[in-house]
Design a protein around this motif. Structure first.
Motif, short mmCIF file in Angstrom:
data_model
loop_
_atom_site.label_atom_id
_atom_site.label_comp_id
_atom_site.label_asym_id
_atom_site.label_seq_id
_atom_site.Cartn_x
_atom_site.Cartn_y
_atom_site.Cartn_z
N GLN A 16 0.74 -1.31 -0.07
CA GLN A 16 -0.05 -0.07 -0.02
C GLN A 16 1.00 1.18 0.01
N LEU A 17 0.86 1.92 -0.91
CA LEU A 17 1.57 3.30 -1.47
C LEU A 17 0.90 4.60 -0.98
N PRO A 18 1.45 5.52 -0.25
CA PRO A 18 0.94 6.78 0.06
C PRO A 18 0.76 7.60 -0.88
N GLU A 19 0.78 7.00 -2.22
CA GLU A 19 0.57 8.16 -3.59
C GLU A 19 -0.31 7.18 -4.38
N ALA A 20 -0.81 7.98 -5.30
CA ALA A 20 -1.91 7.26 -6.32
C ALA A 20 -0.93 7.03 -7.79
N TRP A 21 -0.80 5.98 -8.17
CA TRP A 21 -0.16 5.68 -9.62
C TRP A 21 -1.02 5.93 -10.54
N GLN A 22 -0.56 6.31 -11.47
CA GLN A 22 -1.55 6.59 -12.89
C GLN A 22 -1.40 5.20 -13.59
N SER A 23 -0.49 4.20 -13.34
CA SER A 23 -0.55 2.93 -14.07
C SER A 23 -2.01 2.28 -13.54
N ASN A 24 -2.41 1.43 -14.42
CA ASN A 24 -3.50 0.46 -14.16
C ASN A 24 -2.99 -0.77 -14.31
N THR A 29 -4.69 -1.00 -7.84
CA THR A 29 -5.98 -0.12 -7.44
C THR A 29 -5.46 1.25 -6.71
N ALA A 30 -5.80 2.27 -7.66
CA ALA A 30 -5.25 3.69 -7.45
C ALA A 30 -6.45 4.64 -6.84
N GLN A 31 -6.38 5.19 -5.83
CA GLN A 31 -7.37 5.81 -5.24
C GLN A 31 -6.80 7.71 -5.29
N VAL A 32 -7.34 8.37 -6.28
CA VAL A 32 -6.74 9.68 -6.36
C VAL A 32 -7.57 10.58 -5.23
N LYS A 33 -6.89 11.32 -4.57
CA LYS A 33 -7.52 12.52 -3.61
C LYS A 33 -8.55 13.21 -4.24
N GLY A 83 -2.88 10.49 -3.29
CA GLY A 83 -3.81 9.66 -2.67
C GLY A 83 -3.31 8.29 -2.42
N THR A 84 -3.86 7.27 -2.79
CA THR A 84 -3.14 5.92 -2.46
C THR A 84 -3.01 4.83 -3.61
N THR A 85 -2.16 3.88 -3.38
CA THR A 85 -2.10 2.78 -4.38
C THR A 85 -2.04 1.49 -3.67
N SER A 86 -2.98 0.52 -4.27
CA SER A 86 -2.94 -0.89 -3.75
C SER A 86 -2.22 -1.81 -4.80
N LEU A 87 -0.94 -2.34 -4.30
CA LEU A 87 -0.50 -3.39 -5.43
C LEU A 87 -0.75 -4.65 -4.76
N LYS A 88 -1.40 -5.62 -5.42
CA LYS A 88 -1.58 -7.01 -4.88
C LYS A 88 -0.95 -8.01 -5.89
N MET A 89 -0.26 -9.23 -5.58
CA MET A 89 0.57 -9.86 -6.13
C MET A 89 1.04 -11.20 -5.57
N SER A 90 1.14 -12.24 -6.30
CA SER A 90 1.85 -13.60 -5.78
C SER A 90 3.36 -13.72 -5.63
N VAL A 91 3.96 -14.00 -4.92
CA VAL A 91 5.38 -13.79 -4.74
C VAL A 91 6.13 -15.32 -4.56
N THR A 92 7.25 -15.57 -5.56
CA THR A 92 7.64 -16.96 -5.65
C THR A 92 9.26 -16.90 -5.15
N SER A 93 9.72 -15.62 -4.81
CA SER A 93 11.11 -15.84 -4.20
C SER A 93 11.00 -14.69 -3.06
N LEU A 94 11.97 -15.04 -2.08
CA LEU A 94 12.11 -13.93 -0.81
C LEU A 94 13.53 -13.40 -0.81
N ASP A 95 13.98 -13.71 -2.06
CA ASP A 95 15.69 -13.17 -1.95
C ASP A 95 16.06 -12.13 -2.96
N GLY A 96 16.68 -11.23 -2.53
CA GLY A 96 17.27 -10.14 -3.44
C GLY A 96 16.26 -9.08 -3.92
#
Length: 441
Positions: free
Chosen positions: A143-151, A172-176, A212-225
């Protein structure tokens, strides 16, 4: 007499002192052992939501308290920059608990070259992780404290100088509200006669993050680097941005050629067609069947009771870079492109394991394969495929498997295949490091 009495007093005093020291020492030792035993016995069951400790480590003992249960647990962390991240583990998929370091450091600095490599991606976020092998494939929300324009976005990792895709990212971005009203007002003022030109110009200027805010949701397959979230603006959101970037940069998605050393052939487009930021990113999880020239495996007879499909491939491409280490006489078993079996869609029966599928596919395709049961791991161990065995190409060589980009930390006969799974069997010459698995290091 006085001297004798004095001597007696001195001896008695020494004896008492010694007794005091011994009794005190035993007391401390007993207390310490008791405290240690209590600590061992008091591993609390993980809560539904847990804070990530300062060192980032959730212990093996903690995961044991929930392993195999039909529930999910979350681990939450927050950075000084106001970024919140939440890991979600499906406990039912944890078979072999182990320590997991879930700490992440984030940065948006010095990523211009990375954006260019991804065909001028609009947004980028670097994530540095400090763990090793995963006990299952967790979901991660940032969860980022800014709204990305990417979708639209992907999680990528650098492999052999290229960006390999690990998973899709839901943006998922929410513009102020104040900024949103200003943006709507500007849109209404556009003249229909030059709408296309203005939208293109506006798109090029209006792609920076907003309040605004941005939520980025994903699956992760590696914990290194280091890994990266690369964001782009799709045609559906803003045709102008896509047109502007294509016209300005003159870049197009090119057809894939060749295979990398991990056995993943081809380079898939980073983003959807018509997207900005749709660059030179290969698929790090699933292999393409494109360039090997081998026919897909097709069973002449339907698998009894089967209504499910998965994709499976077998590659020994890493040996091509280590031919000097290969045992004499084994050269004939190494295909010129590294592919023993190109990615092939096959049917399987519900409840079958990765080992079951491999056995059947190899039998149907006439590929030699040998495995044995290992009591220590309560699982089958694949010793050789296509007459290439462990240690045939060095002391750290042998066969490994990954599913959807994740290298499970348990045997192939314990992994139950799910519909749509992508199974890759890869030969490593360096204990997994050369095929994307750093859990042994």
């Amino acid at each position: 007499m006085k001297k004798e009495k004095g001597l007696v007093y001195v001896v008695l005093a020494l004896l008492m002192s010694m007794l005091l020291i011994v009794s005190t020492g035993c007391g401390k030792s007993g207390s310490g052992d008791s405290s240690s035993d209590k600590k061992m016995d008091k591993t609390e069951t993980l809560a539904d939501v847990n804070n990530i400790p300062e060192d980032g480590v959730i212990t093996k003992e903690q995961f044991k308290t929930v392993a195999g249960e039909n529930k999910k647990v979350q681990f939450k962390g927050t950075t000084d920059d106001g970024i919140t991240y939440i890991w979600t583990y499906d406990c039912s998929k944890i078979q072999n608990p182990a320590d997991q370091n879930l700490k992440i450091d984030f940065s948006e600095k010095d990523l211009d070259d990375l954006k260019k490599q991804a065909n001028n991606a609009n947004d980028a976020l670097k994530m540095t992780m400090y763990g090793k092998g995963l006990i299952c494939v967790p979901d991660l929300e940032v969860q980022l404290p800014e709204a990305w324009q990417s979708n639209s976005a992907y999680l990528v990792k650098e492999q052999s100088g290229k960006l390999a895709r690990m998973s899709d990212v839901v943006v998922t971005a929410q513009v102020k509200e104040e900024n949103k009203k200003k943006q709507d007002t500007k849109t209404e003022e556009k003249d229909s006669s030059d709408k296309t030109a203005k939208s293109t110009t506006q798109a090029k200027k209006d792609t920076k993050p907003k309040e605004g805010t941005t939520s980025l949701k994903m699956s992760v397959t590696s914990l290194d680097g280091d890994c990266y979230i690369i964001g782009g603006i799709t045609e559906q959101q803003n045709k102008g941005a896509a047109s502007a970037n294509k016209a300005e940069n003159g870049t197009t998605n090119s057809e894939a050629e060749g295979s990398d050393e991990s056995g993943n052939s081809g380079e898939n487009s980073y983003n959807e067609e018509g997207s900005s930021g749709s660059g030179d990113v290969s698929d790090g999880g699933a292999s393409s069947s494109g360039s090997s020239g081998k026919q897909d495996v097709a069973n002449d007879e339907e698998v009894s009771g089967s209504s499910h499909t998965c994709t499976i491939s077998i590659s020994c491409a890493t040996i091509l870079n280590n031919m000097s280490d290969l045992k004499s006489g084994k050269e004939e078993f190494v295909p010129s492109d590294g592919w023993i079996l190109a990615a092939s869609e096959v049917e399987f029966t519900e409840g079958e394991s990765v080992h079951d599928v491999l056995q059947r596919v190899c039998k149907d395709a006439g590929i030699q394969m040998e495995s044995s049961f290992t009591p220590a791991y309560n699982s089958a161990y694949v010793e050789g495929i296509n007459n290439l065995y462990e240690f045939d190409c060095g002391q750290l060589s042998g066969w490994m498997y990954n599913v959807n980009g994740w290298f499970p930390n348990y045997g192939c006969s314990k992994y139950t295949v799910q519909d749509g799974d992508v199974i890759n069997w890869v030969y490593t010459c360096n204990l997994g490091k050369d095929v994307g698995d750093n859990s042994m290091y």
